[in-house]
Design an enzyme around this catalytic site. Structure first.
Site, PDB file in Angstrom:
ATOM      1  N   CYS A 176       7.255 136.108  88.964  1.00  0.00           N
ATOM      2  CA  CYS A 176       6.080 136.322  90.005  1.00  0.00           C
ATOM      3  C   CYS A 176       4.893 136.327  89.431  1.00  0.00           C
ATOM      4  CB  CYS A 176       6.327 137.553  90.696  1.00  0.00           C
ATOM      5  SG  CYS A 176       7.961 137.853  91.206  1.00  0.00           S
ATOM      6  N   HIS A 316      -0.712 143.501  93.173  1.00  0.00           N
ATOM      7  CA  HIS A 316       0.613 142.692  93.497  1.00  0.00           C
ATOM      8  C   HIS A 316       1.339 142.873  94.968  1.00  0.00           C
ATOM      9  CE1 HIS A 316       3.813 140.245  91.932  1.00  0.00           C
ATOM     10  NE2 HIS A 316       4.725 141.331  92.098  1.00  0.00           N
ATOM     11  N   GLU A 327       2.594 150.484  91.302  1.00  0.00           N
ATOM     12  CA  GLU A 327       1.157 149.874  91.179  1.00  0.00           C
ATOM     13  C   GLU A 327       0.017 150.728  91.559  1.00  0.00           C
ATOM     14  OE1 GLU A 327      -1.037 145.647  91.903  1.00  0.00           O
ATOM     15  OE2 GLU A 327       0.643 146.287  93.085  1.00  0.00           O
ATOM     16  N   LYS A 348      -0.368 139.558 100.240  1.00  0.00           N
ATOM     17  CA  LYS A 348       1.045 139.149 100.581  1.00  0.00           C
ATOM     18  C   LYS A 348       1.642 139.736 101.821  1.00  0.00           C
ATOM     19  CE  LYS A 348       2.986 139.199  95.956  1.00  0.00           C
ATOM     20  NZ  LYS A 348       1.746 139.347  95.107  1.00  0.00           N
ATOM     21  N   HIS A 353       5.526 136.588  99.772  1.00  0.00           N
ATOM     22  CA  HIS A 353       5.144 136.319  98.398  1.00  0.00           C
ATOM     23  C   HIS A 353       5.704 134.994  97.987  1.00  0.00           C
ATOM     24  CE1 HIS A 353       5.756 137.355  94.224  1.00  0.00           C
ATOM     25  NE2 HIS A 353       6.626 138.441  94.307  1.00  0.00           N
ATOM     26  N   PHE A 412       9.596 139.906  87.578  1.00  0.00           N
ATOM     27  CA  PHE A 412      10.904 139.986  87.003  1.00  0.00           C
ATOM     28  C   PHE A 412      10.924 139.815  85.623  1.00  0.00           C
ATOM     29  CE2 PHE A 412      13.906 139.697  91.259  1.00  0.00           C
ATOM     30  CZ  PHE A 412      13.203 140.618  91.773  1.00  0.00           C
TER      31      PHE A 412
END
Length: 424
Positions: A176, A316, A327, A348, A353, A412
């Site tokens: 990502c 994010h 976050e 998003k 995403h 990830f």
């Protein structure tokens, strides 16, 4: 030739870099400015999946690009069909970004213009289809274009070939965080004088049976199938997972003095880039947000700005329980009391995403937010979460003249990247 405009910070000398071109395709629109208009209006691109039969899938929704025709962006329709969907998105976004920048690539400059475009997953759709052909019809029916059509670097490769850009060419794949890393690395190439302009971003086309099944198995995706446009709800107490999106997003970066000399429109300046690794878990983040904290701090230090100078963060913000609270905690740690004075939103909520394209799309949106003096909203924000207690620009865009903004990406494997942009 090294331009005269040099930016000095912490004793180092480096060239300044600006964004002059934007190109993108997503479920919200087939060009950057259509996507921006959808974001500023709070319009979601999420709907039911039509690419395959979703019977039996826990998640049946995504931000899917419908009725996609890649042929205008390739030399021939046949050439377009040979490439995986993610490569088509990369090429389309690159062509549009270069056109938007008004950048002419010619014999005099092509060796100084590079391409950094990544993909988090690559050509998974083509892999799935080719495996079906192998199983049903045998190895002799596999296309000779299979391998070059699916490898992650082919977005950058095809964009370079079709545009004639012969400068530095690479592909960073960091899940990502891919889009942000490719832009950040392209920034460093220009800063150091190894190129004068870079075409940078990410592309992804992972709305496929195997990909969706895999993310469902990991229990990371929203199952709000009956309300697709309400499913992605970052920082809201009712969030239940992210929604997959697809598309490509590319920006043109140029050395600032050269851009000014040719009269280019400048959307924003990129002034900082930070990275870190969580060294924690293959999919999860440490609860204290240590990796995100160090990443944002590194980006601010690289930019030479204080936390209180930042007015907006494009988070994010995946709409998963763990990511959003982690976050938020990291932002509070980095910005202290100022965390409650700045605006934070997750686009998003509208775009879905886009995995490897997410960071590039969000950097593009952040640049437009600075350029247009308008902060995009976090839509579907109805029920506050006590653990997510910042100003998330709920549901409606907000007029604001922000000078410095931050764009976050966390992937990830524990990959983290942050970009700092300044109004130009």
């Amino acid at each position: 030739m090294m331009p005269e405009e040099i930016h000095s910070i912490h004793g180092r000398q480096r060239r300044r870099v600006v964004i002059t071109g934007l190109g993108a395709v997503t479920a919200q629109g087939l060009d950057a400015h259509s996507i921006w208009n959808a974001c500023r209006s709070g319009c979601s691109g999420i709907s039911e999946i039509t690419a395959f039969d979703t019977t039996g899938f826990d998640t049946r929704i995504a931000a899917e690009i419908k009725e996609w025709d890649p042929s205008p962006f390739f030399e021939t329709r046949r050439e377009a069909r040979r490439m995986d969907r993610f490569v088509q998105f990369a090429v389309a976004a690159s062509r549009m970004a270069v056109q938007d920048a008004g950048l002419e690539i010619c014999d005099q400059n092509r060796d100084r213009i590079g391409v950094f475009i990544g993909s988090g997953i690559g050509g998974i759709g083509t892999i799935e289809e080719s495996f079906r052909i192998l199983t049903d019809r045998g190895p002799g029916r596999i296309s000779p274009f299979l391998i070059p059509g699916i490898i992650c670097n082919m977005g950058a490769g095809m964009a370079s070939i079709l545009l004639g850009a012969r400068g530095p060419n690479s592909c960073v794949t960091t899940a990502c965080t891919t889009g942000s890393n490719n832009i950040g690395d392209a920034l460093e190439v220009i800063r150091s004088g190894r190129a004068d302009a870079m075409i940078a971003g990410g592309a992804e086309a992972a709305i496929t049976p195997l990909s969706i099944a895999g993310f469902c198995a990991a229990r990371t995706m929203s199952t709000r199938n009956d309300e697709p446009m309400l499913a992605s709800r970052p920082f809201d107490a009712g969030r239940d997972g992210f929604v997959m999106g697809e598309g490509g997003a590319v920006v043109v970066l140029e050395e600032r003095e050269a851009a000014l000399q040719r009269g280019a429109r400048i959307y924003a300046e990129i002034i900082g880039y930070g990275m870190s690794g969580d060294a924690y878990h293959i999919t999860g983040q440490p609860e204290d947000g240590n990796g995100a904290i160090r990443c944002m701090q590194a980006a601010l230090a690289d930019a030479g700005v204080q936390p209180e100078e930042v007015g907006y963060i494009n988070a994010h913000g995946t709409s998963t329980e763990v990511n959003d609270k982690t976050e938020t905690r990291a932002i509070r740690q980095v910005f202290g009391d100022h965390a409650y004075q700045l605006a934070v939103s997750s686009t998003k909520s509208m775009t879905g995403h886009l995995i490897g394209a997410a960071g590039a799309l969000e950097a593009m949106i952040t640049a437009l937010a600075l350029h247009e003096n308008l902060l995009p909203p976090t839509i579907n924000y109805t029920t506050p979460d006590p653990l997510c207690d910042l100003d998330y620009v709920p549901n409606q865009a907000r007029k604001a003249e922000v000078q410095v903004a931050l764009s976050n990406s966390f992937g990830f494997g524990g990959h983290n990247a942050s970009l700092v942009l300044r109004k130009s």
